[in-house]
Write a protein that holds these residues in place. Sequence first.
Motif, short mmCIF file in Angstrom:
data_model
loop_
_atom_site.label_atom_id
_atom_site.label_comp_id
_atom_site.label_asym_id
_atom_site.label_seq_id
_atom_site.Cartn_x
_atom_site.Cartn_y
_atom_site.Cartn_z
N ASN A 1 0.82 -1.20 0.00
CA ASN A 1 0.00 0.00 0.00
C ASN A 1 0.86 1.26 0.00
O ASN A 1 2.07 1.20 0.14
N VAL A 2 0.17 2.36 -0.14
CA VAL A 2 0.85 3.65 -0.05
C VAL A 2 1.08 3.99 1.41
O VAL A 2 0.43 3.47 2.31
N ARG A 3 2.04 4.89 1.63
CA ARG A 3 2.34 5.37 2.97
C ARG A 3 2.13 6.87 3.01
O ARG A 3 2.17 7.53 1.99
N LEU A 4 1.92 7.39 4.20
CA LEU A 4 1.78 8.83 4.40
C LEU A 4 3.09 9.41 4.89
O LEU A 4 3.68 8.89 5.85
N SER A 5 3.54 10.49 4.27
CA SER A 5 4.69 11.20 4.79
C SER A 5 4.27 11.88 6.10
O SER A 5 3.07 11.98 6.40
N ARG A 6 5.21 12.34 6.85
CA ARG A 6 4.90 13.05 8.10
C ARG A 6 4.04 14.28 7.80
O ARG A 6 3.06 14.56 8.48
N HIS A 7 4.41 15.00 6.73
CA HIS A 7 3.66 16.19 6.33
C HIS A 7 2.22 15.81 5.97
O HIS A 7 1.27 16.47 6.41
N GLN B 1 -11.46 14.96 -1.69
CA GLN B 1 -10.09 15.35 -1.39
C GLN B 1 -9.14 15.06 -2.54
O GLN B 1 -9.53 14.41 -3.50
N ALA B 2 -7.91 15.54 -2.39
CA ALA B 2 -6.87 15.27 -3.38
C ALA B 2 -5.59 14.92 -2.63
O ALA B 2 -5.35 15.40 -1.52
N PHE B 3 -4.78 14.08 -3.27
CA PHE B 3 -3.53 13.64 -2.68
C PHE B 3 -2.43 13.77 -3.72
O PHE B 3 -2.61 13.35 -4.86
N ILE B 4 -1.29 14.31 -3.33
CA ILE B 4 -0.11 14.30 -4.18
C ILE B 4 0.70 13.09 -3.74
O ILE B 4 1.00 12.93 -2.55
N VAL B 5 1.06 12.23 -4.70
CA VAL B 5 1.73 10.97 -4.38
C VAL B 5 2.98 10.81 -5.23
O VAL B 5 2.94 10.99 -6.44
N ASN B 6 4.09 10.47 -4.57
CA ASN B 6 5.31 10.10 -5.28
C ASN B 6 5.17 8.61 -5.61
O ASN B 6 5.09 7.78 -4.70
N VAL B 7 5.11 8.32 -6.89
CA VAL B 7 4.81 6.96 -7.35
C VAL B 7 5.92 5.95 -7.01
O VAL B 7 5.62 4.90 -6.44
N PRO B 8 7.21 6.23 -7.33
CA PRO B 8 8.23 5.22 -7.05
C PRO B 8 8.31 4.80 -5.57
O PRO B 8 8.51 3.64 -5.26
N SER B 9 8.12 5.76 -4.67
CA SER B 9 8.22 5.44 -3.24
C SER B 9 6.86 5.10 -2.63
O SER B 9 6.80 4.75 -1.45
N ARG B 10 5.78 5.23 -3.44
CA ARG B 10 4.42 4.98 -2.97
C ARG B 10 4.11 5.82 -1.73
O ARG B 10 3.46 5.36 -0.79
N LEU B 11 4.57 7.07 -1.75
CA LEU B 11 4.47 7.96 -0.59
C LEU B 11 3.51 9.10 -0.89
O LEU B 11 3.71 9.86 -1.84
N ILE B 12 2.46 9.23 -0.05
CA ILE B 12 1.55 10.36 -0.15
C ILE B 12 2.29 11.55 0.46
O ILE B 12 2.67 11.53 1.62
N ASP C 1 -0.44 2.15 -8.79
CA ASP C 1 -0.09 1.01 -9.65
C ASP C 1 -0.27 1.36 -11.13
O ASP C 1 0.61 1.09 -11.96
N ARG C 2 -1.41 1.96 -11.46
CA ARG C 2 -1.68 2.34 -12.85
C ARG C 2 -0.69 3.39 -13.34
O ARG C 2 -0.19 3.31 -14.47
N ALA C 3 -0.39 4.37 -12.50
CA ALA C 3 0.56 5.42 -12.88
C ALA C 3 1.96 4.85 -13.06
O ALA C 3 2.68 5.21 -13.99
N SER C 4 2.33 3.93 -12.19
CA SER C 4 3.65 3.31 -12.28
C SER C 4 3.80 2.54 -13.59
O SER C 4 4.85 2.58 -14.23
N ALA C 5 2.74 1.86 -13.99
CA ALA C 5 2.77 1.09 -15.24
C ALA C 5 2.98 2.00 -16.45
O ALA C 5 3.50 1.56 -17.47
N LYS C 6 2.61 3.27 -16.32
CA LYS C 6 2.79 4.22 -17.42
C LYS C 6 4.06 5.05 -17.27
O LYS C 6 4.31 5.96 -18.06
#
Length: 121
Positions: free
Chosen positions: A39-45, A87-98, A70-75
């Motif tokens: 799964n994705v993880r949440l940064s401290r921020h 809501q909206a979330f900014i996510v770093n795909v390689p680290s799966r970090l919100i 997963d879909r973004a990573s595949a692309k």
Amino acid sequence: MIQRVSSAQQQTSLNKLRMASDRAAFQSILQERLEQSENVRLSRHAQQRVEQRGIEMTPSLINDISSSVDRASAKGVKDIVVISPQQAFIVNVPSRLIVTAMTTEEMKENVFTNIDGAVIL
């Protein structure tokens, strides 16, 4: 009738309880680590923003975000904004970090920068 328990018996009982508690704690930590790898993880921020903004991170929402990653990573996408009706979330795909989270009210007139993909839930 009052039954007295020796201090050795008390100590043995306490030790058994501690061992059972340690095993349960270990199992819980192990399960959490296994789930985090998928799964994705949440940064401290992001965690602070979720708490401040009263965003409920339900298992369903986390699964939706994880599926989006997963879909973004595949692309080959590196950073995405995942937009849901609330809501909206900014996510770093390689680290799966919100990286951060915001409500729809905060999204209005906002410019999302440093992203190369978007997923609408």
